[in-house]
Design a protein around this motif. Structure first.
Motif, mmCIF file in Angstrom:
data_model
loop_
_atom_site.group_PDB
_atom_site.id
_atom_site.type_symbol
_atom_site.label_atom_id
_atom_site.label_comp_id
_atom_site.label_asym_id
_atom_site.label_seq_id
_atom_site.Cartn_x
_atom_site.Cartn_y
_atom_site.Cartn_z
ATOM 1 N N GLN A 145 0.850 1.235 8.283
ATOM 2 C CA GLN A 145 1.824 2.248 7.895
ATOM 3 C C GLN A 145 1.169 3.336 7.053
ATOM 4 O OE1 GLN A 145 5.255 2.346 8.813
ATOM 5 N NE2 GLN A 145 4.914 4.442 8.082
ATOM 6 N N ALA A 146 0.231 2.950 6.191
ATOM 7 C CA ALA A 146 -0.472 3.941 5.365
ATOM 8 C C ALA A 146 -1.276 4.903 6.237
ATOM 9 C CB ALA A 146 -1.387 3.238 4.362
ATOM 10 N N VAL A 147 -1.904 4.388 7.279
ATOM 11 C CA VAL A 147 -2.634 5.258 8.212
ATOM 12 C C VAL A 147 -1.657 6.177 8.936
ATOM 13 C CG1 VAL A 147 -4.156 5.340 10.211
ATOM 14 C CG2 VAL A 147 -4.485 3.564 8.483
ATOM 15 N N PHE A 203 -4.631 0.783 14.553
ATOM 16 C CA PHE A 203 -3.597 1.825 14.525
ATOM 17 C C PHE A 203 -3.597 2.629 15.819
ATOM 18 C CE2 PHE A 203 -2.600 6.299 13.946
ATOM 19 C CZ PHE A 203 -1.253 6.199 13.638
ATOM 20 N N VAL A 204 -4.754 3.109 16.226
ATOM 21 C CA VAL A 204 -4.817 3.952 17.427
ATOM 22 C C VAL A 204 -4.437 3.150 18.665
ATOM 23 C CG1 VAL A 204 -6.352 5.304 18.910
ATOM 24 C CG2 VAL A 204 -6.465 5.563 16.418
ATOM 25 N N HIS A 216 0.806 -1.229 0.000
ATOM 26 C CA HIS A 216 0.000 0.000 0.000
ATOM 27 C C HIS A 216 0.839 1.279 0.000
ATOM 28 C CE1 HIS A 216 -3.068 -2.901 0.749
ATOM 29 N NE2 HIS A 216 -2.680 -3.125 1.991
ATOM 30 N N GLN A 217 2.165 1.149 0.001
ATOM 31 C CA GLN A 217 3.002 2.335 0.166
ATOM 32 C C GLN A 217 3.107 3.201 -1.089
ATOM 33 O OE1 GLN A 217 3.496 -0.076 2.860
ATOM 34 N NE2 GLN A 217 2.532 1.802 3.565
ATOM 35 N N ASP A 218 2.828 2.662 -2.250
ATOM 36 C CA ASP A 218 2.906 3.456 -3.478
ATOM 37 C C ASP A 218 1.544 3.931 -3.965
ATOM 38 O OD1 ASP A 218 5.674 3.233 -3.623
ATOM 39 O OD2 ASP A 218 5.565 1.318 -4.702
ATOM 40 N N GLN A 219 0.546 3.841 -3.108
ATOM 41 C CA GLN A 219 -0.808 4.226 -3.482
ATOM 42 C C GLN A 219 -1.057 5.702 -3.170
ATOM 43 O OE1 GLN A 219 -2.922 2.009 -5.095
ATOM 44 N NE2 GLN A 219 -1.003 0.837 -5.105
ATOM 45 N N PRO A 220 -2.024 6.317 -3.850
ATOM 46 C CA PRO A 220 -2.273 7.752 -3.640
ATOM 47 C C PRO A 220 -2.953 8.048 -2.306
ATOM 48 C CG PRO A 220 -3.879 6.833 -5.169
ATOM 49 C CD PRO A 220 -2.865 5.750 -4.923
ATOM 50 N N LEU A 221 -2.801 9.275 -1.870
ATOM 51 C CA LEU A 221 -3.527 9.798 -0.720
ATOM 52 C C LEU A 221 -4.530 10.808 -1.258
ATOM 53 C CD1 LEU A 221 -3.668 9.853 2.445
ATOM 54 C CD2 LEU A 221 -2.170 11.853 2.317
ATOM 55 N N VAL A 222 -5.807 10.488 -1.143
ATOM 56 C CA VAL A 222 -6.869 11.341 -1.668
ATOM 57 C C VAL A 222 -7.243 12.379 -0.606
ATOM 58 C CG1 VAL A 222 -9.257 11.374 -2.488
ATOM 59 C CG2 VAL A 222 -7.715 9.526 -3.190
ATOM 60 N N SER A 223 -7.463 13.605 -1.029
ATOM 61 C CA SER A 223 -7.787 14.662 -0.078
ATOM 62 C C SER A 223 -9.066 15.390 -0.480
ATOM 63 C CB SER A 223 -6.630 15.657 0.031
ATOM 64 O OG SER A 223 -6.388 16.277 -1.208
ATOM 65 N N ALA A 224 -9.690 16.010 0.507
ATOM 66 C CA ALA A 224 -10.888 16.807 0.298
ATOM 67 C C ALA A 224 -10.961 17.841 1.417
ATOM 68 C CB ALA A 224 -12.140 15.927 0.285
ATOM 69 N N GLY A 253 -0.261 -7.202 4.201
ATOM 70 C CA GLY A 253 -1.247 -6.150 4.013
ATOM 71 C C GLY A 253 -1.582 -5.393 5.279
ATOM 72 N N ARG A 254 -1.747 -6.130 6.386
ATOM 73 C CA ARG A 254 -2.120 -5.476 7.636
ATOM 74 C C ARG A 254 -1.060 -4.462 8.069
ATOM 75 N NH1 ARG A 254 0.144 -6.584 12.195
ATOM 76 N NH2 ARG A 254 -0.758 -6.013 14.210
ATOM 77 N N THR A 255 0.189 -4.881 8.117
ATOM 78 C CA THR A 255 1.247 -3.980 8.549
ATOM 79 C C THR A 255 1.418 -2.826 7.572
ATOM 80 O OG1 THR A 255 2.402 -5.727 9.748
ATOM 81 C CG2 THR A 255 3.715 -3.832 9.076
ATOM 82 N N SER A 256 1.320 -3.103 6.289
ATOM 83 C CA SER A 256 1.420 -2.049 5.277
ATOM 84 C C SER A 256 0.270 -1.058 5.408
ATOM 85 C CB SER A 256 1.440 -2.675 3.880
ATOM 86 O OG SER A 256 1.498 -1.700 2.879
#
Length: 212
Positions: free
Chosen positions: A82-84, A116-117, A5-13, A76-79
């Motif tokens: 990291q994305a969060v 994560f939290v 998941h590290q090369d995926q985009p971060l979508v913003s609004a 996937g879980r650890t990745s």
């Protein structure tokens, strides 16, 4: 780390990050997209909030049920965790205090947000887990250490959710109470797997609180 998941985009609004007073990290569910969960931000009436949604590779954070042994959902879980963390870091790097950063998710995303939290305890703006809970074959509330220092924690779920056992929601509540969270658990009779207006209203209040 590097992972799926590290090369995926971060979508913003919402507000531009460098001008925002608060931020909400939104984690999508299995088979959904970052854009789909960011659309929920339109339901929240709060100014000055940036919404950040990481995207899972192939729209899935981890392959198996969140109730499976942890190793069956790696990497996937650890990745995903990291994305969060990276999304939260984008907000704090922009100068937003972590206590004004909310973390929320639905379904698989709610599980990831909760995990994560719980594994990175400190004072956040809030945690909202919609139809989800802590990850693993079993959950021992005593296994989580530290304090979220009164972070508002909202857990909403159906009593007959086909993917989320009520017992896991209750165990997640117990874990966050032990971590000093200000926990609100709401169980909805016969709802199934989804999000209702009561949950949207409650989370909207949490968003408004960190925007004040």
């Amino acid at each position: 780390m590097t992972g799926p998941h590290q090369d995926q985009p971060l979508v913003s609004a919402g507000a531009e990050l460098d001008e925002a007073d608060a931020a909400v990290v939104m984690v999508h569910g299995r088979g959904a997209t970052a854009r789909s969960i960011v659309a929920m931000a339109a339901e929240f009436d709060a100014d000055g909030v940036a919404y950040l949604a990481p995207q899972a590779a192939r729209n899935t954070w981890y392959p198996n049920s969140f109730l499976a042994p942890v190793e069956r959902n790696e990497p996937g879980r650890t990745s995903g965790l990291q994305a969060v963390e990276d999304a939260v870091g984008r907000a704090t790097d922009a100068g937003i205090p972590v206590e004004r950063v909310g973390v929320m998710g639905f379904s698989q995303g709610a599980c990831l947000a909760s995990e994560f939290v719980a594994r990175n305890p400190r004072r956040y703006g809030f945690l909202a887990a919609l139809s989800g809970g802590l990850i693993g074959e079993t959950v021992d509330p005593d296994a989580y250490e530290g304090s979220v220092e009164g972070t508002p924690v909202f857990l909403g779920c159906s009593d007959v959710d086909p993917h989320i056992p009520l017992e896991r929601v209750e165990a997640t509540t117990a874990a966050f109470e032990r971590l000093d969270g200000d926990v609100t658990e709401r169980i909805y009779e016969g709802m199934g797997h989804g999000v209702n207006e009561d949950e949207i209203e409650f989370v909207g209040g949490l968003v408004a609180d960190i925007a004040d």
